[in-house]
Design a protein around this motif. Structure first.
Motif, PDB file in Angstrom:
ATOM      1  N   UNK A 248       0.962  -1.089  -0.001  1.00  0.00           N
ATOM      2  CA  UNK A 248       0.089  -0.084  -0.075  1.00  0.00           C
ATOM      3  C   UNK A 248       1.047   1.139   0.069  1.00  0.00           C
ATOM      4  N   UNK A 249       0.472   2.417  -0.701  1.00  0.00           N
ATOM      5  CA  UNK A 249       1.415   3.524  -0.634  1.00  0.00           C
ATOM      6  C   UNK A 249       0.770   4.589   0.353  1.00  0.00           C
ATOM      7  N   UNK A 250       1.752   5.202   1.208  1.00  0.00           N
ATOM      8  CA  UNK A 250       1.427   6.078   2.071  1.00  0.00           C
ATOM      9  C   UNK A 250       2.591   7.343   1.797  1.00  0.00           C
ATOM     10  N   UNK A 251       2.037   8.577   2.232  1.00  0.00           N
ATOM     11  CA  UNK A 251       2.675   9.656   1.933  1.00  0.00           C
ATOM     12  C   UNK A 251       4.053   9.856   2.674  1.00  0.00           C
ATOM     13  N   UNK A 252       3.922   9.423   3.921  1.00  0.00           N
ATOM     14  CA  UNK A 252       4.708   9.782   4.914  1.00  0.00           C
ATOM     15  C   UNK A 252       5.779   8.365   5.659  1.00  0.00           C
ATOM     16  N   UNK A 253       6.989   8.653   5.664  1.00  0.00           N
ATOM     17  CA  UNK A 253       7.721   7.480   6.167  1.00  0.00           C
ATOM     18  C   UNK A 253       7.344   7.145   7.717  1.00  0.00           C
ATOM     19  N   UNK A 254       7.647   5.858   8.106  1.00  0.00           N
ATOM     20  CA  UNK A 254       7.334   5.490   9.604  1.00  0.00           C
ATOM     21  C   UNK A 254       8.133   6.277  10.443  1.00  0.00           C
ATOM     22  N   UNK A 255       7.795   6.488  11.508  1.00  0.00           N
ATOM     23  CA  UNK A 255       8.608   7.256  12.539  1.00  0.00           C
ATOM     24  C   UNK A 255       9.532   6.274  12.972  1.00  0.00           C
TER      25      UNK A 255
END
Length: 255
Positions: A248-255
């Motif tokens: 799945x595509x997300x806009x932000x990196x994991x913290x």
């Protein structure tokens, strides 16, 4: 009385003949009910739609994700009805790479093939190049054809998040846990791809612990276009484990 009844029908028939005048079908004889495989390709981008063993539509090019039969039926009906006018002699040809569609039956027989440009189309092989007033929508990304949904992970079920490192799990601070919870709660299947098509080398690895003791493992890598691929799996949650086949595509990196 009969004349009054027939007049609207005759007028409608005349209008249809006028609209069709000078046009010809792009794929004459196409029967949407016989189509069992629809392939779209431009360069390296490719989407393959096919009927599965149960007769429903799937997307083999995207890890057999469930396809939307209504969307496919609409596209096939549009292709069946598609007509155009021959391109004028001497008109400049569209030099851009076309979108190619291939329609096949259950036995693999080719039922129709055509190239599409912005406002033109041409049946293959050897068909006449036609100007198309309203080309059908034939998107080249799987989520446009799919009814796949991302796993739902309510934020209030997340108890903690750990980073999986070579030295063992490392507990992340509360603000990072909130960030991960928000990302998972907002997750959608828009622009998903097959997980097997992604290089997961060097992925960031997190483990989400839920309030009932279940766990969800996350992997994330850049997608090369400014966003990130995210994959979820779980040994205890069937719905999440089934989604492991997809990125799945997300806009932000994991913290």
């Amino acid at each position: 009385m009969l004349a009054l009844i027939l007049a609207p029908m005759l007028l409608l028939g005349a209008q249809q003949l006028w609209r069709a005048g000078g046009t010809q079908p792009l794929l004459p004889g196409l029967d949407p009910d016989q189509v069992a495989r629809l392939e779209l390709q431009r360069g390296e981008a490719r989407v393959l739609l096919a009927r599965g063993p149960d007769g429903g539509w799937i997307i083999p090019s995207a890890a057999d994700a469930p396809a939307d039969p209504a969307r496919i039926a609409t596209a096939l009906d549009r292709l069946e009805d598609l007509r155009g006018r021959p391109v004028a002699a001497g008109a400049a040809a569209d030099a851009r790479e076309p979108l190619t569609i291939r329609l096949s039956g259950a036995d693999g027989q080719l039922l129709g093939e055509a190239d599409f440009w912005t406002t033109e189309a041409q049946a293959r092989p050897g068909g006449e190049r036609l100007t198309i007033a309203k080309p059908p929508a034939l998107p080249l990304w799987p989520s446009a054809w799919s009814r796949l949904e991302a796993p739902r992970v309510p934020a209030d079920r997340i108890a903690a998040v750990e980073e999986l490192t070579p030295d063992g799990p490392k507990l992340l601070p509360p603000d990072a846990t909130v960030e991960v919870a928000r990302m998972l709660a907002d997750l959608t299947a828009k622009d998903f791809v097959a997980g097997a098509d992604v290089n997961w080398g060097g992925a960031r690895l997190l483990r989400v612990k839920l309030t009932d003791g279940a766990t969800i493992d996350l992997q994330q890598v850049p997608d090369g276009d400014g966003r990130y691929h995210l994959r979820l799996t779980s040994d205890t949650l069937d719905s999440v484990r089934a989604a492991r086949r997809y990125a799945f595509r997300v806009a932000e990196p994991l913290p």
